[in-house]
Write an enzyme that holds these catalytic residues in place. Structure first.
Site, PDB file in Angstrom:
ATOM      1  CG  ASP A 189      37.872  15.398  58.934  1.00 43.52           C
ATOM      2  OD1 ASP A 189      37.354  15.311  57.921  1.00 43.52           O
ATOM      3  OD2 ASP A 189      37.059  15.373  60.175  1.00 43.52           O
TER       4      ASP A 189
HETATM    5  C1  BGC Z   1      34.076  16.190  58.464  1.00 43.51           C
HETATM    6  C2  BGC Z   1      34.074  14.582  58.143  1.00 43.51           C
HETATM    7  C3  BGC Z   1      33.841  14.563  56.623  1.00 43.51           C
HETATM    8  C4  BGC Z   1      34.610  15.444  55.790  1.00 43.51           C
HETATM    9  C5  BGC Z   1      34.387  15.035  54.336  1.00 43.51           C
HETATM   10  C6  BGC Z   1      34.810  16.938  57.576  1.00 43.51           C
HETATM   11  O1  BGC Z   1      34.485  18.455  57.491  1.00 43.51           O
HETATM   12  O2  BGC Z   1      34.528  16.356  59.808  1.00 43.51           O
HETATM   13  O3  BGC Z   1      33.249  13.799  58.836  1.00 43.51           O
HETATM   14  O4  BGC Z   1      33.850  13.196  56.221  1.00 43.51           O
HETATM   15  O5  BGC Z   1      34.392  16.619  56.294  1.00 43.51           O
HETATM   16  O6  BGC Z   1      33.118  15.823  54.020  1.00 43.51           O
END
Ligand code: BGC
Length: 736
Positions: free
Chosen positions: A260
């Site tokens: 993530d």
């Molecule tokens: C979130 C994810 C997301 C990623 C990219 C993160 O902060 O937890 O779900 O896909 O950002 O935007």
């Protein structure tokens, strides 16, 4: 290209090129019009890294992606892969997943996600960072919005459907890759607080939290994203047991694993490792292929390789997975993968896609209360009073590619149904109050001030509210949370409606006219103090682009509501986490022989949720009779049948969701008092009777014992069938 050629390509890459494939950067690094020095400096990576990087985060649009790809291919022989958060629709936005869960209709949701894939592909996206399949039991967590709810079985049905929808007909020109997130157990963050830790037994993890990810793997998801949280003290991003042993070895997942956002470098913040280098090593050893938006892989993998801390075979393995995915989606033949302005014109927000979004929103709304006031006759004089009356902000926080300008508001949909002089509307109040912690929610002072009513508007509104209340036959009140109050980093300790709106409801109630509440929210709210004072409540979530139409369809009876909660509504925030499939205690209030005080309960509220899992009313009246299990015993490898008669006692045709729950009454590891094992959505015409049959197999009786072995133990099982998790008929059988 064929796999042989792809292997040759891999062999021909320099180590820098290979590592480049393992790096994902966001849009600002590719903005051809602005210099990249700012963000580059902030992340501390070189311009060479940007040129070599393998994938881009959250940039979409045919023109933009084509331009970036063209520039990239001037310096690099491997096309970029574009990945975006396409969580519940791309341009055509569906209800938030908590609403999708309430449809209990995975086949429909599969179609939604397949339409989404077509829209997203036309706009240059190759991977959807979706579905989010985290199981959630604490409504304080803002990301409950992105989940289909509290139940492992139901969530698994949706996880599979969403993956299959996104990846429909997947080949070089169809579908887009799904990236299931957030593996694993992110939904169980302690006290519902965002980015918090998770602590749970392996049995609970395997039995409740892992099944939806497993269903997504079984459905063939091409990618998986790891979770931010720690699990039993070990951050998931560096958790070899979870990623290597369970996901890769036990489940055989050989697709791309991505971290993530910045989670690799956050291993240092967690206090798990001391440096970015150790963080890179730890994530890499846990088999994470792509580092999303952190400098760790970019700056540290090569030194780690040179010092022998990681092996070149592992770099090849990670790089191969990415090249293979790019090749499977045809990027070496067509690096735009069909994205063009023409494709966008033929795919985005077409009438057919809007129609499906409307049908989905029709099915997602849940009628929580109705004293008979609904459906409304279009002859009535209707006052719409509430901040969501004419708002287009119905798509929720994670619809990042959607445009609120495309949304049908409640007022405009009501206008289509009612004669002009039968509809009047006023917001009554703003969504948030003046003392809201808007900075914490991510709003700037300017945005927040703009969201408030001016003093003059307030005065005018107050006057309007009184006038409308006197004029109307019935008052429909669209109220709810602000968009920024749920979604990522949207945890709340108080999950009631904003105070000003509660005051507005009390004010309106003084006029003694029937009140229909429409609640817009990204989570189950606590409605305990409000429900008695209103005649009906329609839970509409953030219902998406066609939200206004769907709400009007139900309010005026063109659609008979069929939504059922996939997550219970608590009575009080102090009950959380609250879920129907809890364990038996030694002193359950209903069965314990102890005096009323010494039982497992809170002394200041009634037991259980305000609205239970599986609950939802319709305009039909359906009764359940004759639960019959065809044998008192089930032998190994056998199945038994259970039937129930359902009857529509009304003139109104509808859809009844018949739910089958089972309880393992005595087990070496205590089991939940009820667990959903199957369900059927049954169409009933007026006054129709049907016999509904379910099969029960030994597989449905299994659980993880204290050695974490999956199996069934002989003994008594209760069977429950009903319209929700509480109001069930009951029978039982023995497994021998
Ligand atoms: C979130 C994810 C997301 C990623 C990219 C993160 O902060 O937890 O779900 O896909 O950002 O935007």
């Amino acid at each position: 290209m064929d796999e042989k050629k792809l292997h040759e390509l891999l062999k021909s890459l320099t180590i820098k090129e290979k590592i480049g494939q393992l790096i994902q950067l966001s849009g600002e690094f590719f903005d051809v019009k602005t210099a990249t020095t700012g963000p580059q400096k902030k992340l501390g990576i070189s311009s060479e890294t940007i040129d070599l990087c393998g994938s881009v985060l959250n940039v979409s649009g045919a023109n933009k992606t084509r331009e970036i790809q063209d520039n990239h291919l001037k310096k690099n022989r491997i096309p970029l892969m574009f990945m975006s958060d396409i969580v519940y629709g791309f341009k055509t936005i569906y209800p938030i997943p908590l609403g999708l869960g309430a449809t209990w209709d995975p086949d429909l949701i599969k179609k939604d996600y397949s339409n989404t894939a077509d829209e997203a592909r036309a706009s240059g996206n190759h991977v959807a960072l979706a579905p989010m399949v985290d199981l959630v039991r604490d409504a304080r967590w803002g990301r409950v919005l992105e989940s289909t709810g509290e139940d492992p079985y139901l969530n698994s049905q949706f996880a599979g459907a969403m993956v299959k929808g996104l990846q429909h007909d997947f080949d070089k020109t169809h579908g887009i890759a799904a990236c299931v997130k957030h593996f694993a157990a992110y939904g169980a963050v302690e006290s519902g607080k965002e980015y918090n830790s998770v602590d749970m037994s392996e049995q609970k993890l395997r039995q409740d939290y892992l099944p939806s990810y497993k269903a997504a793997v079984d459905a063939g998801t091409k990618m998986i994203m790891t979770a931010f949280n720690t699990l039993n003290g070990v951050p998931v991003t560096g958790n070899q047991w979870l990623l290597k042993d369970i996901l890769r070895k036990e489940w055989g997942f050989d697709g791309v694993l991505i971290s993530d956002y910045a989670a690799v470098s956050e291993l240092v913040n967690h206090g798990f490792v001391a440096t970015n280098r150790e963080a890179a090593e730890s994530a890499f050893d846990a088999t994470i292929d792509i580092d999303m938006k952190s400098p760790c892989y970019a700056n540290e993998l090569q030194p780690l390789l040179e010092s022998g801390r990681i092996q070149s075979e592992r770099v090849d393995e990670a790089c191969w997975r990415i090249l293979k995915l790019k090749n499977d989606m045809g990027l070496f033949e067509d690096p735009y993968r069909g994205a063009s302005n023409d494709a966008e014109k033929s795919q985005l927000l077409t009438p057919a896609k809007r129609a499906l979004a409307r049908k989905t929103a029709d099915e997602a709304c849940v009628l929580l209360k109705n004293d008979g006031i609904l459906p409304l006759s279009t002859e009535k004089k209707v006052a719409l009073i509430g901040p969501y009356s004419d708002s287009q902000e119905l798509i929720g926080l994670w619809a990042v590619h959607g445009d609120v300008k495309d949304v049908v508001s409640i007022q405009s949909a009501f206008t289509e149904k009612l004669r002009d002089n039968n509809l009047r509307a006023t917001p009554g109040t703003s969504i948030l109050e003046e003392d809201s912690d808007y900075h914490g929610m991510g709003l700037t002072t300017e945005q927040f001030k703009n969201s408030l009513l001016s003093a003059a508007e307030k005065q005018e509104n107050n006057h309007e509210v009184s006038t409308l209340c006197k004029w109307a036959d019935v008052i429909v009140m669209p109220v709810g949370e602000h968009t920024v109050q749920s979604g990522e980093a949207g945890s709340r300790s108080n999950i009631e409606l904003p105070q000003e709106q509660i005051k507005l409801i009390h004010r309106v109630a003084k006029f003694k006219k029937p009140i229909i509440l429409i609640t817009i929210s990204g989570r189950p709210l606590v409605l305990t103090d409000i429900e008695n004072g209103v005649n009906a409540i329609l839970q509409a979530w953030f219902p998406g682009t066609e939200g206004g139409h769907a709400i009007a369809d139900i309010i005026f009876g063109e659609v008979n509501p069929s939504g059922r909660l996939s997550m219970g509504f608590p009575r009080a925030v102090g009950q959380l986490p609250q879920y129907y499939s809890h364990l038996s205690t030694g002193r359950a209030p209903e069965t314990s022989g102890h005096s009323s005080r010494y039982t497992s309960k809170y002394n200041d509220i009634k037991e259980g949720p305000l609205y239970p899992f599986g609950f939802g009313l319709s305009y039909s009246h359906v009764e359940y009779h004759n639960l019959v299990v065809n044998s008192n015993t089930m032998m190994k490898d056998e199945q038994i049948k259970v039937t129930v008669d359902i009857e529509n006692k009304s003139d109104i045709p509808g859809i009844e969701t018949v739910q089958l729950y089972i309880q393992d009454v005595f087990a070496s590891v205590v089991q939940p008092t009820k667990e959903l094992k199957s369900f059927k959505r049954v169409v009933l015409t007026a006054h129709e009777q049907k016999k509904i049959e379910f099969s029960i197999f030994p597989e449905m009786l299994k659980f993880y014992n204290s050695n974490c072995q999956w199996g069934v133990e002989p003994g008594k099982f209760n069977v429950y069938i009903g319209p929700n998790s509480e109001d069930c008929l009951k029978s039982s059988f023995e497994y021998v």
